[in-house]
Design a protein around this motif. Structure first.
Motif, PDB file in Angstrom:
ATOM      1  N   TYR A  98       0.777  -1.122  -0.092  1.00 23.78           N
ATOM      2  CA  TYR A  98      -0.171  -0.085  -0.060  1.00 23.78           C
ATOM      3  C   TYR A  98       0.886   1.424   0.105  1.00 23.78           C
ATOM      4  CZ  TYR A  98      -3.693  -3.172   1.646  1.00 23.78           C
ATOM      5  OH  TYR A  98      -4.491  -4.240   1.923  1.00 23.78           O
ATOM      6  N   VAL A  99       0.726   2.054  -0.884  1.00 23.99           N
ATOM      7  CA  VAL A  99       1.397   3.314  -1.027  1.00 23.99           C
ATOM      8  C   VAL A  99       0.375   4.475  -1.029  1.00 23.99           C
ATOM      9  CG1 VAL A  99       3.117   4.813  -2.172  1.00 23.99           C
ATOM     10  CG2 VAL A  99       3.341   2.364  -2.352  1.00 23.99           C
ATOM     11  N   VAL A 100       0.687   5.306   0.014  1.00 26.94           N
ATOM     12  CA  VAL A 100      -0.198   6.558   0.344  1.00 26.94           C
ATOM     13  C   VAL A 100       0.538   7.766   0.102  1.00 26.94           C
ATOM     14  CG1 VAL A 100      -1.978   7.637   1.863  1.00 26.94           C
ATOM     15  CG2 VAL A 100      -1.823   5.191   1.704  1.00 26.94           C
ATOM     16  N   THR A 101       0.171   8.515  -0.645  1.00 25.97           N
ATOM     17  CA  THR A 101       0.939   9.860  -0.858  1.00 25.97           C
ATOM     18  C   THR A 101      -0.296  11.163  -0.469  1.00 25.97           C
ATOM     19  OG1 THR A 101       0.357   9.895  -3.038  1.00 25.97           O
ATOM     20  CG2 THR A 101       2.440   8.873  -2.354  1.00 25.97           C
ATOM     21  N   PHE A 102       0.491  12.234  -0.021  1.00 25.72           N
ATOM     22  CA  PHE A 102      -0.291  13.637  -0.049  1.00 25.72           C
ATOM     23  C   PHE A 102       0.743  14.654  -0.135  1.00 25.72           C
ATOM     24  CE2 PHE A 102      -2.945  10.929   3.048  1.00 25.72           C
ATOM     25  CZ  PHE A 102      -4.343  11.523   2.705  1.00 25.72           C
ATOM     26  N   GLU A 103      -0.008  15.557  -0.734  1.00 30.50           N
ATOM     27  CA  GLU A 103       0.727  16.889  -0.992  1.00 30.50           C
ATOM     28  C   GLU A 103       0.014  18.156  -0.474  1.00 30.50           C
ATOM     29  OE1 GLU A 103       2.928  19.825  -4.072  1.00 30.50           O
ATOM     30  OE2 GLU A 103       2.361  17.681  -4.738  1.00 30.50           O
ATOM     31  N   LEU A 104       0.515  18.687   0.415  1.00 38.26           N
ATOM     32  CA  LEU A 104      -0.300  19.906   1.172  1.00 38.26           C
ATOM     33  C   LEU A 104       0.402  21.255   0.810  1.00 38.26           C
ATOM     34  CD1 LEU A 104      -0.232  18.168   4.823  1.00 38.26           C
ATOM     35  CD2 LEU A 104      -2.181  17.896   2.961  1.00 38.26           C
TER      36      LEU A 104
ATOM     37  N   ILE B 210      -3.656   6.630  -3.585  1.00 37.53           N
ATOM     38  CA  ILE B 210      -3.196   5.197  -2.773  1.00 37.53           C
ATOM     39  C   ILE B 210      -2.999   4.536  -3.894  1.00 37.53           C
ATOM     40  CG2 ILE B 210      -5.568   4.521  -2.560  1.00 37.53           C
ATOM     41  CD1 ILE B 210      -4.782   2.992   0.127  1.00 37.53           C
ATOM     42  N   ALA B 211      -2.120   3.682  -4.012  1.00 35.63           N
ATOM     43  CA  ALA B 211      -1.866   2.667  -4.915  1.00 35.63           C
ATOM     44  C   ALA B 211      -1.915   1.393  -4.013  1.00 35.63           C
ATOM     45  CB  ALA B 211      -0.629   2.843  -5.603  1.00 35.63           C
ATOM     46  N   VAL B 212      -2.441   0.239  -4.380  1.00 35.08           N
ATOM     47  CA  VAL B 212      -2.271  -1.060  -3.913  1.00 35.08           C
ATOM     48  C   VAL B 212      -2.136  -2.011  -4.820  1.00 35.08           C
ATOM     49  CG1 VAL B 212      -3.910  -2.729  -2.440  1.00 35.08           C
ATOM     50  CG2 VAL B 212      -4.354  -0.132  -2.235  1.00 35.08           C
ATOM     51  N   THR B 213      -1.389  -3.227  -4.545  1.00 35.77           N
ATOM     52  CA  THR B 213      -0.940  -4.346  -5.291  1.00 35.77           C
ATOM     53  C   THR B 213      -0.966  -5.395  -4.275  1.00 35.77           C
ATOM     54  OG1 THR B 213       0.751  -2.723  -6.341  1.00 35.77           O
ATOM     55  CG2 THR B 213       0.891  -5.168  -6.829  1.00 35.77           C
ATOM     56  N   SER B 214      -1.543  -6.536  -4.729  1.00 34.06           N
ATOM     57  CA  SER B 214      -1.445  -7.898  -4.121  1.00 34.06           C
ATOM     58  C   SER B 214      -0.400  -8.741  -5.046  1.00 34.06           C
ATOM     59  CB  SER B 214      -2.876  -8.422  -4.081  1.00 34.06           C
ATOM     60  OG  SER B 214      -3.239  -8.937  -5.440  1.00 34.06           O
ATOM     61  N   PHE B 215      -0.117  -9.721  -4.123  1.00 34.60           N
ATOM     62  CA  PHE B 215       1.186 -10.380  -4.897  1.00 34.60           C
ATOM     63  C   PHE B 215       0.876 -11.996  -4.553  1.00 34.60           C
ATOM     64  CE2 PHE B 215       3.395  -6.356  -3.853  1.00 34.60           C
ATOM     65  CZ  PHE B 215       3.800  -6.160  -5.191  1.00 34.60           C
TER      66      PHE B 215
ATOM     67  N   LYS C 250      -4.826  -1.632  -8.048  1.00 36.06           N
ATOM     68  CA  LYS C 250      -5.742  -0.231  -8.251  1.00 36.06           C
ATOM     69  C   LYS C 250      -5.147   0.903  -7.376  1.00 36.06           C
ATOM     70  CE  LYS C 250      -9.903  -2.755  -8.705  1.00 36.06           C
ATOM     71  NZ  LYS C 250     -10.677  -4.053  -8.277  1.00 36.06           N
ATOM     72  N   SER C 251      -5.268   1.829  -8.182  1.00 35.27           N
ATOM     73  CA  SER C 251      -5.154   3.154  -7.674  1.00 35.27           C
ATOM     74  C   SER C 251      -6.365   4.030  -7.617  1.00 35.27           C
ATOM     75  CB  SER C 251      -3.741   3.748  -8.232  1.00 35.27           C
ATOM     76  OG  SER C 251      -4.226   4.165  -9.564  1.00 35.27           O
ATOM     77  N   ASP C 252      -6.108   5.096  -6.633  1.00 33.84           N
ATOM     78  CA  ASP C 252      -7.219   6.078  -6.672  1.00 33.84           C
ATOM     79  C   ASP C 252      -6.367   7.436  -6.188  1.00 33.84           C
ATOM     80  OD1 ASP C 252      -9.802   7.339  -6.477  1.00 33.84           O
ATOM     81  OD2 ASP C 252     -10.088   6.685  -4.283  1.00 33.84           O
ATOM     82  N   SER C 253      -6.938   8.561  -6.510  1.00 33.58           N
ATOM     83  CA  SER C 253      -6.415   9.989  -6.099  1.00 33.58           C
ATOM     84  C   SER C 253      -7.779  10.884  -5.830  1.00 33.58           C
ATOM     85  CB  SER C 253      -5.410  10.450  -6.954  1.00 33.58           C
ATOM     86  OG  SER C 253      -6.110  10.757  -8.417  1.00 33.58           O
ATOM     87  N   LYS C 254      -7.505  11.797  -5.142  1.00 32.61           N
ATOM     88  CA  LYS C 254      -8.353  12.737  -4.667  1.00 32.61           C
ATOM     89  C   LYS C 254      -7.473  14.209  -4.709  1.00 32.61           C
ATOM     90  CE  LYS C 254     -12.324  10.374  -3.176  1.00 32.61           C
ATOM     91  NZ  LYS C 254     -12.434   9.092  -2.825  1.00 32.61           N
TER      92      LYS C 254
ATOM     93  N   ALA D 246      -8.371  13.867   5.942  1.00 29.59           N
ATOM     94  CA  ALA D 246      -8.338  13.414   4.584  1.00 29.59           C
ATOM     95  C   ALA D 246      -7.424  12.021   4.790  1.00 29.59           C
ATOM     96  CB  ALA D 246      -7.269  14.265   3.912  1.00 29.59           C
ATOM     97  N   GLY D 247      -7.865  10.903   3.863  1.00 28.92           N
ATOM     98  CA  GLY D 247      -7.434   9.731   4.105  1.00 28.92           C
ATOM     99  C   GLY D 247      -7.781   8.768   2.949  1.00 28.92           C
ATOM    100  N   PHE D 248      -7.016   7.559   2.929  1.00 20.22           N
ATOM    101  CA  PHE D 248      -7.080   6.616   1.970  1.00 20.22           C
ATOM    102  C   PHE D 248      -7.020   5.389   2.628  1.00 20.22           C
ATOM    103  CE2 PHE D 248      -5.791  10.143  -0.361  1.00 20.22           C
ATOM    104  CZ  PHE D 248      -6.630  10.343  -1.647  1.00 20.22           C
ATOM    105  N   ALA D 249      -7.944   4.237   2.446  1.00 24.02           N
ATOM    106  CA  ALA D 249      -7.718   2.960   2.978  1.00 24.02           C
ATOM    107  C   ALA D 249      -8.161   1.991   1.970  1.00 24.02           C
ATOM    108  CB  ALA D 249      -8.660   2.885   4.170  1.00 24.02           C
ATOM    109  N   SER D 250      -7.551   0.796   1.971  1.00 24.00           N
ATOM    110  CA  SER D 250      -8.140  -0.228   0.786  1.00 24.00           C
ATOM    111  C   SER D 250      -7.818  -1.578   1.563  1.00 24.00           C
ATOM    112  CB  SER D 250      -7.212   0.051  -0.206  1.00 24.00           C
ATOM    113  OG  SER D 250      -7.864  -0.877  -1.279  1.00 24.00           O
ATOM    114  N   GLY D 251      -8.384  -2.661   1.105  1.00 24.25           N
ATOM    115  CA  GLY D 251      -8.025  -3.943   1.476  1.00 24.25           C
ATOM    116  C   GLY D 251      -7.847  -4.852   0.202  1.00 24.25           C
ATOM    117  N   ILE D 252      -7.476  -6.075   0.739  1.00 26.52           N
ATOM    118  CA  ILE D 252      -7.355  -7.201  -0.112  1.00 26.52           C
ATOM    119  C   ILE D 252      -7.793  -8.403   0.287  1.00 26.52           C
ATOM    120  CG2 ILE D 252      -5.437  -8.521  -1.509  1.00 26.52           C
ATOM    121  CD1 ILE D 252      -3.522  -6.223  -1.138  1.00 26.52           C
TER     122      ILE D 252
END
Length: 193
Positions: free
Chosen positions: A43-49, A119-124, A133-137, A157-163
């Motif tokens: 899970y890679v979460v990024t923010f720019e303020l 957020i960018a999420v990868t399962s292996f 999958k990735s998502d941005s706002k 402000a947040g991002f969450a995901s699951g696998i």
């Protein structure tokens, strides 16, 4: 012995040799059991303020790791990135940033409040990618200084995901995700006391 007898015995010996070699291997070439699959997640979460956000709020990042542990970090720079990895599925992870207004807000000024993230999420499975999958706002607005403290109260402000156990990425509602806060209403209520 006659040539005919020698020839027939030679043919018989060749036939016996062929029949012995044809029945030597009837099993599967791979008799070893297959190793169980190794699953993982990233899970890679990024923010720019914007600078105005940094100058008008004390910011905390609440990080929920795939292994179910939580941690907090004070945010001191405007470009943020977290990488969280897991080693078994199902799992879920995310980051929530919360804002507490600073005391020195100039009520006559107009502030540029920009919060961009993703957020960018990868399962292996056995180190091969199963799903991604990735998502941005992006949020950008101007807020008058006399309304800024009110804008920050209860804001996050947040991002969450699951696998899931099959390696498929599933949606996780940020508003109901714990982030170690026992629900978002706990920190909102703390500000309103």
């Amino acid at each position: 012995m006659t040539k005919k007898k020698i020839f027939s015995r030679l043919i018989m010996a060749i036939m016996m040799a062929i029949s012995c070699t044809s029945f030597t291997s009837c099993g599967d070439d791979n008799d070893e059991p297959e190793a169980p699959a190794t699953w993982g997640s990233s899970y890679v979460v990024t923010f720019e303020l914007s600078e105005d956000v940094m100058n008008t709020a004390d910011i905390t990042a609440h990080i929920a790791n795939p292994d179910g542990t939580f941690r907090e970090e004070k945010v001191t720079k405007n470009k943020l990135s977290w990488t969280m990895t897991g080693n078994k599925l199902p799992d879920k992870a995310g980051v929530l940033i919360t804002f507490v207004p600073k005391k020195n807000i100039d009520e006559s000024k107009v502030y540029d409040i920009a919060i961009n993230g993703g957020i960018a999420v990868t399962s292996f499975r056995n180190e091969g990618v199963v799903d991604y999958k990735s998502d941005s706002k992006n949020s950008h607005m101007t807020v008058n200084g006399d309304k800024l403290a009110q804008y920050y109260v209860g804001s996050g402000a947040g991002f969450a995901s699951g696998i899931n156990e099959k390696g498929e990425i599933v949606r996780v509602d940020v508003d109901s995700f714990d982030f170690g806060l026992n629900g978002l209403w706990e920190w909102v209520a703390g500000w309103l006391k």
